[in-house]
Write a protein that holds these residues in place. Structure first.
Motif, PDB file in Angstrom:
ATOM      1  N   ARG A   1       0.829  -1.211   0.000  1.00 57.44           N
ATOM      2  CA  ARG A   1       0.000   0.000   0.000  1.00 57.44           C
ATOM      3  C   ARG A   1       0.864   1.262   0.000  1.00 57.44           C
ATOM      4  N   LEU A   2       1.888   1.286   0.853  1.00 59.03           N
ATOM      5  CA  LEU A   2       2.757   2.461   0.938  1.00 59.03           C
ATOM      6  C   LEU A   2       3.549   2.669  -0.349  1.00 59.03           C
ATOM      7  N   LEU A   3       4.075   1.581  -0.884  1.00 63.07           N
ATOM      8  CA  LEU A   3       4.844   1.689  -2.127  1.00 63.07           C
ATOM      9  C   LEU A   3       3.960   2.112  -3.294  1.00 63.07           C
ATOM     10  N   SER A   4       2.738   1.596  -3.331  1.00 66.39           N
ATOM     11  CA  SER A   4       1.819   1.961  -4.406  1.00 66.39           C
ATOM     12  C   SER A   4       1.469   3.441  -4.334  1.00 66.39           C
ATOM     13  N   ALA A   5       1.253   3.953  -3.111  1.00 61.96           N
ATOM     14  CA  ALA A   5       0.957   5.378  -2.951  1.00 61.96           C
ATOM     15  C   ALA A   5       2.147   6.224  -3.397  1.00 61.96           C
ATOM     16  N   ARG A   6       3.360   5.770  -3.053  1.00 57.98           N
ATOM     17  CA  ARG A   6       4.549   6.508  -3.472  1.00 57.98           C
ATOM     18  C   ARG A   6       4.710   6.481  -4.986  1.00 57.98           C
ATOM     19  N   ARG A   7       4.425   5.347  -5.596  1.00 61.70           N
ATOM     20  CA  ARG A   7       4.496   5.257  -7.056  1.00 61.70           C
ATOM     21  C   ARG A   7       3.526   6.240  -7.702  1.00 61.70           C
ATOM     22  N   THR A   8       2.318   6.335  -7.160  1.00 59.75           N
ATOM     23  CA  THR A   8       1.329   7.270  -7.689  1.00 59.75           C
ATOM     24  C   THR A   8       1.848   8.703  -7.631  1.00 59.75           C
ATOM     25  N   ASP A   9       2.495   9.063  -6.520  1.00 61.75           N
ATOM     26  CA  ASP A   9       3.059  10.404  -6.385  1.00 61.75           C
ATOM     27  C   ASP A   9       4.138  10.655  -7.442  1.00 61.75           C
TER      28      ASP A   9
ATOM     29  N   THR B   1       8.196  -7.988  -5.938  1.00 63.56           N
ATOM     30  CA  THR B   1       8.852  -8.924  -5.020  1.00 63.56           C
ATOM     31  C   THR B   1       7.977  -9.221  -3.811  1.00 63.56           C
ATOM     32  N   LEU B   2       7.373  -8.176  -3.247  1.00 67.08           N
ATOM     33  CA  LEU B   2       6.508  -8.371  -2.085  1.00 67.08           C
ATOM     34  C   LEU B   2       5.330  -9.282  -2.422  1.00 67.08           C
ATOM     35  N   ILE B   3       4.720  -9.069  -3.565  1.00 69.01           N
ATOM     36  CA  ILE B   3       3.576  -9.893  -3.972  1.00 69.01           C
ATOM     37  C   ILE B   3       4.017 -11.325  -4.247  1.00 69.01           C
TER      38      ILE B   3
ATOM     39  N   ARG C   1      13.586   5.912 -13.256  1.00 70.88           N
ATOM     40  CA  ARG C   1      14.392   4.921 -12.518  1.00 70.88           C
ATOM     41  C   ARG C   1      13.750   4.580 -11.176  1.00 70.88           C
ATOM     42  N   ARG C   2      13.269   5.592 -10.476  1.00 69.79           N
ATOM     43  CA  ARG C   2      12.684   5.358  -9.151  1.00 69.79           C
ATOM     44  C   ARG C   2      11.339   4.640  -9.253  1.00 69.79           C
ATOM     45  N   ILE C   3      10.556   4.966 -10.273  1.00 68.39           N
ATOM     46  CA  ILE C   3       9.285   4.271 -10.479  1.00 68.39           C
ATOM     47  C   ILE C   3       9.541   2.795 -10.778  1.00 68.39           C
ATOM     48  N   ALA C   4      10.512   2.518 -11.631  1.00 68.86           N
ATOM     49  CA  ALA C   4      10.845   1.125 -11.964  1.00 68.86           C
ATOM     50  C   ALA C   4      11.317   0.371 -10.729  1.00 68.86           C
ATOM     51  N   LEU C   5      12.089   1.048  -9.861  1.00 66.48           N
ATOM     52  CA  LEU C   5      12.568   0.418  -8.632  1.00 66.48           C
ATOM     53  C   LEU C   5      11.412   0.064  -7.710  1.00 66.48           C
ATOM     54  N   ILE C   6      10.470   0.989  -7.551  1.00 67.81           N
ATOM     55  CA  ILE C   6       9.315   0.733  -6.694  1.00 67.81           C
ATOM     56  C   ILE C   6       8.465  -0.399  -7.262  1.00 67.81           C
ATOM     57  N   GLU C   7       8.282  -0.412  -8.582  1.00 64.43           N
ATOM     58  CA  GLU C   7       7.502  -1.490  -9.200  1.00 64.43           C
ATOM     59  C   GLU C   7       8.161  -2.846  -8.958  1.00 64.43           C
ATOM     60  N   ALA C   8       9.490  -2.887  -9.002  1.00 67.71           N
ATOM     61  CA  ALA C   8      10.206  -4.143  -8.727  1.00 67.71           C
ATOM     62  C   ALA C   8      10.026  -4.558  -7.270  1.00 67.71           C
ATOM     63  N   GLN C   9      10.035  -3.591  -6.356  1.00 65.16           N
ATOM     64  CA  GLN C   9       9.834  -3.902  -4.934  1.00 65.16           C
ATOM     65  C   GLN C   9       8.425  -4.434  -4.686  1.00 65.16           C
TER      66      GLN C   9
ATOM     67  N   GLY D   1      -3.689  -5.441 -15.689  1.00 62.66           N
ATOM     68  CA  GLY D   1      -2.313  -5.896 -15.790  1.00 62.66           C
ATOM     69  C   GLY D   1      -1.612  -5.802 -14.452  1.00 62.66           C
ATOM     70  N   ALA D   2      -0.301  -5.897 -14.460  1.00 67.78           N
ATOM     71  CA  ALA D   2       0.476  -5.933 -13.223  1.00 67.78           C
ATOM     72  C   ALA D   2       0.307  -4.657 -12.403  1.00 67.78           C
ATOM     73  N   THR D   3       0.360  -3.496 -13.049  1.00 71.76           N
ATOM     74  CA  THR D   3       0.292  -2.230 -12.320  1.00 71.76           C
ATOM     75  C   THR D   3      -1.059  -2.025 -11.667  1.00 71.76           C
ATOM     76  N   ILE D   4      -2.141  -2.253 -12.414  1.00 68.20           N
ATOM     77  CA  ILE D   4      -3.483  -2.058 -11.855  1.00 68.20           C
ATOM     78  C   ILE D   4      -3.786  -3.121 -10.808  1.00 68.20           C
ATOM     79  N   ALA D   5      -3.298  -4.349 -11.008  1.00 66.77           N
ATOM     80  CA  ALA D   5      -3.494  -5.393 -10.004  1.00 66.77           C
ATOM     81  C   ALA D   5      -2.839  -4.994  -8.687  1.00 66.77           C
ATOM     82  N   ALA D   6      -1.614  -4.455  -8.754  1.00 71.26           N
ATOM     83  CA  ALA D   6      -0.920  -4.018  -7.539  1.00 71.26           C
ATOM     84  C   ALA D   6      -1.674  -2.888  -6.857  1.00 71.26           C
ATOM     85  N   LEU D   7      -2.225  -1.962  -7.653  1.00 68.34           N
ATOM     86  CA  LEU D   7      -2.989  -0.854  -7.085  1.00 68.34           C
ATOM     87  C   LEU D   7      -4.236  -1.356  -6.372  1.00 68.34           C
TER      88      LEU D   7
END
Length: 318
Positions: free
Chosen positions: A133-141, A185-187, A174-182, A207-213
């Motif tokens: 949840r926290l990583l997804s919110a940060r990705r949105t920002d 991994t968590l999932i 780069r930072r968005i890609a890093l968060i998506e990888a994290q 897809g992967a992004t919307i599923a994570a959200l």
């Protein structure tokens, strides 16, 4: 929710800020201001520990309430994290407008007393769920920042500024890609989240992004009915009828930040070869405007996702 046998005798109203918490005990009628630290909260609340006839109520404050809820959970005190908009509407229904920390704490206690039988008790999220949840919110920002920078790049007015914006966009990528990888991994490392993701990605358009959200923002999926799912996702049209008037049914409320993602999912789904694309074409053939047809597909996506997660959770482990 409470059962009829669980009677709340008193409520602790907790008005939370960054540095302090104002506590109001409905039984004693006295407010108390304490520091928003684990030790201070534990010292002030330990006298209430383990009691089943007491309820603590605080508002969601963007994270400042996390410390309070953790201490309440450790002491065995039932808690409800209230929607600030609902509490504000409750207070205004009495025609009151005065606002101080002590007054707010008193109103939170009164809100809890009046609605204790229907208020959902707070449960801490699983560690992986919380991190997603926290990583997804940060990705949105970060994605929002990238959109802003790309808009600025269209008219930078200076080659130096354009170069700086391009560097910033590359860093955001780069930072968005890093968060998506994290998040991935968590999932992948959590059986429950992995099962939810698999169920979500079986829905056309997700897809992967919307599923994570959806995993991050709608942990209730699979445990609620289809109407609740649509309403929670902000995709349900609400009636506005009165007497002979049949008002326009507008989509409102819910977790509105999910709507753009579900809109993208709907656009993706209708371009494929699947039942949702067929349904979209049927809506258009029936004379429905494209906007309304897409809204109907968004609702179908979230209700199908809810059903598939429910079925996946009910299925035996392999």
């Amino acid at each position: 929710m409470m059962t009829d046998d669980d009677k709340i005798q008193s409520v602790l109203g907790l008005d939370v800020s960054c540095d302090s918490v104002t506590l109001f005990d409905s039984l004693t009628g006295h407010p108390l201001t304490i520091g928003n630290t684990r030790d201070a909260l534990h010292s002030a609340l330990q006298a209430y520990g383990g009691r089943t006839d007491i309820l603590a109520v605080c508002e969601a404050t963007g994270g400042y309430e996390d410390q309070v809820l953790a201490v309440l959970m450790a002491l065995g005190i039932s808690a409800h994290r209230a929607d600030a908009a609902k509490v504000k509407a409750y207070i205004r229904s009495f025609g009151k407008r005065a606002k101080t920390d002590a007054i707010d704490a008193r109103w939170l206690a009164q809100y809890g007393l009046d609605r204790s039988q229907t208020l959902v008790r707070w449960q801490p999220p699983q560690a992986s769920q919380s991190q997603v949840r926290l990583l997804s919110a940060r990705r949105t920002d970060l994605v929002a920042m990238r959109v802003q920078e790309k808009n600025r790049l269209k008219a930078p007015r200076s080659a130096m500024i354009a170069a700086d914006i391009e560097d910033h966009i590359a860093e955001l990528d780069r930072r968005i890609a890093l968060i998506e990888a994290q998040i991935e991994t968590l999932i992948r490392d959590d059986t429950g989240l992995r099962r939810r993701e698999k169920a979500l990605r079986s829905v056309p358009g997700i897809g992967a992004t919307i599923a994570a959200l959806l995993i991050a923002a709608m942990p209730e999926l699979g445990s609620i009915n289809r109407r609740q799912a649509a309403s929670l996702a902000g995709c349900a049209p609400h009636p506005r009828d009165s007497g002979k008037l049949n008002g326009y049914r507008a989509v409102c409320g819910g977790r509105r930040h999910l709507r753009p993602a579900l809109f993208i999912a709907a656009l993706t789904a209708i371009r494929g070869d699947n039942p949702l694309a067929t349904a979209y074409k049927a809506f258009l053939s029936a004379g429905k405007p494209k906007r309304l047809a897409l809204g109907a597909i968004m609702r179908k996506i979230i209700t199908i996702a809810n059903a598939r997660i429910r079925d996946a959770q009910a299925a035996p482990d392999n």
